[in-house]
Design a protein around this motif. Structure first.
Motif, PDB file in Angstrom:
ATOM      1  N   SER A 171     -11.987  32.033  -4.420  1.00 20.53           N
ATOM      2  CA  SER A 171     -11.421  30.681  -4.317  1.00 20.53           C
ATOM      3  C   SER A 171     -10.256  30.521  -5.277  1.00 20.53           C
ATOM      4  CB  SER A 171     -12.494  29.633  -4.636  1.00 20.53           C
ATOM      5  OG  SER A 171     -13.586  29.775  -3.766  1.00 20.53           O
ATOM      6  N   ARG A 172      -9.115  30.187  -4.694  1.00 20.77           N
ATOM      7  CA  ARG A 172      -7.919  29.921  -5.495  1.00 20.77           C
ATOM      8  C   ARG A 172      -7.126  28.803  -4.840  1.00 20.77           C
ATOM      9  NH1 ARG A 172      -6.960  35.610  -5.093  1.00 20.77           N
ATOM     10  NH2 ARG A 172      -5.067  35.191  -3.908  1.00 20.77           N
ATOM     11  N   ARG A 232     -19.340  21.031   0.779  1.00 22.74           N
ATOM     12  CA  ARG A 232     -18.204  21.904   0.497  1.00 22.74           C
ATOM     13  C   ARG A 232     -17.950  22.805   1.690  1.00 22.74           C
ATOM     14  NH1 ARG A 232     -20.290  26.994  -0.579  1.00 22.74           N
ATOM     15  NH2 ARG A 232     -22.472  27.068  -1.289  1.00 22.74           N
ATOM     16  N   LEU A 233     -16.872  23.563   1.623  1.00 24.99           N
ATOM     17  CA  LEU A 233     -16.646  24.620   2.597  1.00 24.99           C
ATOM     18  C   LEU A 233     -17.527  25.812   2.244  1.00 24.99           C
ATOM     19  CD1 LEU A 233     -12.741  24.647   2.896  1.00 24.99           C
ATOM     20  CD2 LEU A 233     -14.363  23.731   4.551  1.00 24.99           C
ATOM     21  N   PRO A 234     -17.945  26.584   3.233  1.00 29.07           N
ATOM     22  CA  PRO A 234     -18.682  27.809   2.907  1.00 29.07           C
ATOM     23  C   PRO A 234     -17.759  28.855   2.299  1.00 29.07           C
ATOM     24  CG  PRO A 234     -18.200  27.731   5.256  1.00 29.07           C
ATOM     25  CD  PRO A 234     -17.769  26.412   4.684  1.00 29.07           C
ATOM     26  N   THR A 235     -18.334  29.735   1.509  1.00 29.74           N
ATOM     27  CA  THR A 235     -17.573  30.921   1.136  1.00 29.74           C
ATOM     28  C   THR A 235     -17.474  31.818   2.364  1.00 29.74           C
ATOM     29  OG1 THR A 235     -19.511  32.233   0.483  1.00 29.74           O
ATOM     30  CG2 THR A 235     -18.512  30.817  -1.212  1.00 29.74           C
ATOM     31  N   GLU A 236     -16.574  32.765   2.313  1.00 32.48           N
ATOM     32  CA  GLU A 236     -16.422  33.662   3.453  1.00 32.48           C
ATOM     33  C   GLU A 236     -17.694  34.475   3.682  1.00 32.48           C
ATOM     34  OE1 GLU A 236     -12.910  36.365   5.438  1.00 32.48           O
ATOM     35  OE2 GLU A 236     -12.741  35.794   3.330  1.00 32.48           O
ATOM     36  N   ALA A 237     -18.345  34.879   2.600  1.00 30.97           N
ATOM     37  CA  ALA A 237     -19.587  35.654   2.725  1.00 30.97           C
ATOM     38  C   ALA A 237     -20.701  34.804   3.326  1.00 30.97           C
ATOM     39  CB  ALA A 237     -20.005  36.197   1.365  1.00 30.97           C
ATOM     40  N   GLU A 238     -20.838  33.558   2.878  1.00 33.70           N
ATOM     41  CA  GLU A 238     -21.845  32.665   3.452  1.00 33.70           C
ATOM     42  C   GLU A 238     -21.598  32.469   4.943  1.00 33.70           C
ATOM     43  OE1 GLU A 238     -22.934  29.736  -0.338  1.00 33.70           O
ATOM     44  OE2 GLU A 238     -21.203  29.303   0.932  1.00 33.70           O
ATOM     45  N   TRP A 239     -20.332  32.279   5.295  1.00 30.58           N
ATOM     46  CA  TRP A 239     -20.005  32.048   6.695  1.00 30.58           C
ATOM     47  C   TRP A 239     -20.434  33.256   7.545  1.00 30.58           C
ATOM     48  CZ3 TRP A 239     -17.952  34.070  10.912  1.00 30.58           C
ATOM     49  CH2 TRP A 239     -17.744  33.220  12.003  1.00 30.58           C
ATOM     50  N   ASP A 257     -12.447  30.595   0.570  1.00 31.06           N
ATOM     51  CA  ASP A 257     -11.776  31.746  -0.020  1.00 31.06           C
ATOM     52  C   ASP A 257     -10.294  31.850   0.310  1.00 31.06           C
ATOM     53  OD1 ASP A 257     -14.223  34.266  -0.477  1.00 31.06           O
ATOM     54  OD2 ASP A 257     -14.620  32.205   0.110  1.00 31.06           O
ATOM     55  N   ALA A 258      -9.522  32.259  -0.681  1.00 28.15           N
ATOM     56  CA  ALA A 258      -8.158  32.705  -0.420  1.00 28.15           C
ATOM     57  C   ALA A 258      -8.227  34.026   0.343  1.00 28.15           C
ATOM     58  CB  ALA A 258      -7.399  32.896  -1.733  1.00 28.15           C
ATOM     59  N   HIS A 305      -2.457  31.783   1.324  1.00 27.12           N
ATOM     60  CA  HIS A 305      -3.175  31.930   2.589  1.00 27.12           C
ATOM     61  C   HIS A 305      -4.673  31.781   2.348  1.00 27.12           C
ATOM     62  CE1 HIS A 305       0.356  34.311   4.530  1.00 27.12           C
ATOM     63  NE2 HIS A 305       0.467  33.008   4.703  1.00 27.12           N
ATOM     64  N   LYS A 306      -5.343  31.064   3.241  1.00 26.99           N
ATOM     65  CA  LYS A 306      -6.774  30.865   3.175  1.00 26.99           C
ATOM     66  C   LYS A 306      -7.434  31.539   4.365  1.00 26.99           C
ATOM     67  CE  LYS A 306      -6.187  28.324  -0.429  1.00 26.99           C
ATOM     68  NZ  LYS A 306      -6.592  28.823  -1.770  1.00 26.99           N
ATOM     69  N   SER A 307      -8.627  32.034   4.149  1.00 26.98           N
ATOM     70  CA  SER A 307      -9.344  32.727   5.221  1.00 26.98           C
ATOM     71  C   SER A 307      -9.846  31.735   6.263  1.00 26.98           C
ATOM     72  CB  SER A 307     -10.532  33.511   4.650  1.00 26.98           C
ATOM     73  OG  SER A 307     -10.083  34.587   3.867  1.00 26.98           O
ATOM     74  N   VAL A 308      -9.789  32.175   7.510  1.00 26.23           N
ATOM     75  CA  VAL A 308     -10.282  31.408   8.655  1.00 26.23           C
ATOM     76  C   VAL A 308     -11.226  32.308   9.433  1.00 26.23           C
ATOM     77  CG1 VAL A 308      -9.673  30.140  10.749  1.00 26.23           C
ATOM     78  CG2 VAL A 308      -8.106  30.143   8.793  1.00 26.23           C
TER      79      VAL A 308
END
Length: 265
Positions: free
Chosen positions: A214-215, A128-135, A196-197, A223-226
């Motif tokens: 996540s949405r 999966r993609l990481p969450t923003e916090a994991e990243w 994350d959105a 918009h999604k976080s980068v």
């Protein structure tokens, strides 16, 4: 007596062969070679507490305030997803900067997730993609963090392809120094989509434990976080806490992805 003994031996051999074939049938299938290659280049990240975001006067509203976050253990790939890996699943890519060992680029958040869906179908895994916090936790070095400004150094030249050295293009993965966890290109090269959105107020109300936002909006306009800046960003835009965003459907030549997998208990 010979015939009786011989028949017994045949019967015994048949039973042994039958049991052996049943055991072979029950044995687990060997791991998918693509999954084996991915997992070989994944790092186990011990979870814990860390200070996410910042209170710096140089930060944007969306990057404040600094707040305590608690995460579970997880696995994260040492490298951004390369074109070689992406194309082994999808057949081709639309990468603007083309080379097998260069991160896949010029793709949208939706395409990144479709790739992961197909990857999981083929391998039987749950990437999966990481969450923003994991990243951000991984970029900062997890429990091994030395508190660097960028991922692995206070000198961006050591760890990143960015606006002053990248010549406005993506480069092969793993050519700069890794961070404390052994992760490459967490700063620079291509930006990395997370799950994350993007919400510039999320840090003000997000839960402390395993936060995620996540949405998926059907309109495709969310918009999604980068994270991680890219080859087109200046040093002052590339600190570990920096956040950016993109529409979930827009294609960007300086954005790619990195894989994460949950730790099975």
């Amino acid at each position: 007596m010979f015939s009786i003994s011989f028949s017994s031996k045949i019967k015994h051999s048949f039973i042994t062969l039958l049991l052996s074939s049943q055991l072979i049938g029950c044995a687990e299938a060997p791991p998918n070679p693509i999954a084996q290659a991915i997992d070989h280049n994944m790092v186990y990240v011990n979870g814990g507490n860390f200070l996410m975001g910042t209170d710096s006067s140089l930060a944007k509203k969306s990057e404040k305030p600094a707040h305590i976050v608690t995460l579970n253990d997880f696995y994260i790939a040492k490298f951004e997803v390369t074109q070689q890996l992406f194309e082994s699943i999808m057949g081709s890519s639309l990468s603007y900067f083309q080379s097998p060992n260069t991160p896949v680029n010029n793709l949208s958040w939706q395409q990144a997730n479709y790739f992961i869906k197909k990857l999981n179908e083929i391998t039987g895994e749950t990437y999966r993609l990481p969450t923003e916090a994991e990243w951000e936790y991984a970029a900062r070095g997890g429990q091994l963090s030395q508190g660097y400004i960028y991922s692995g150094s206070n000198n961006i030249e050591d760890v990143a392809w960015y606006s002053k050295n990248a010549k406005n293009k993506a480069h092969p993965v793993g050519m700069k120094q890794p961070n404390e966890l052994g992760l490459f290109d967490m700063t620079g090269n291509v930006g990395e989509f997370v799950s994350d959105a993007y919400d510039d107020n999320f840090y003000r109300y997000s839960p402390q434990t395993n936060p995620k936002n996540s949405r998926q909006e059907a309109s495709g306009l969310a918009h999604k976080s980068v994270r991680g800046s890219s080859f087109s960003y200046d040093a002052k835009e590339s600190q570990n806490y920096r956040r950016d965003f993109a529409s979930q459907s827009i294609i960007m030549s300086d954005i790619g992805l990195r894989l994460v997998k949950d730790v099975k208990n």
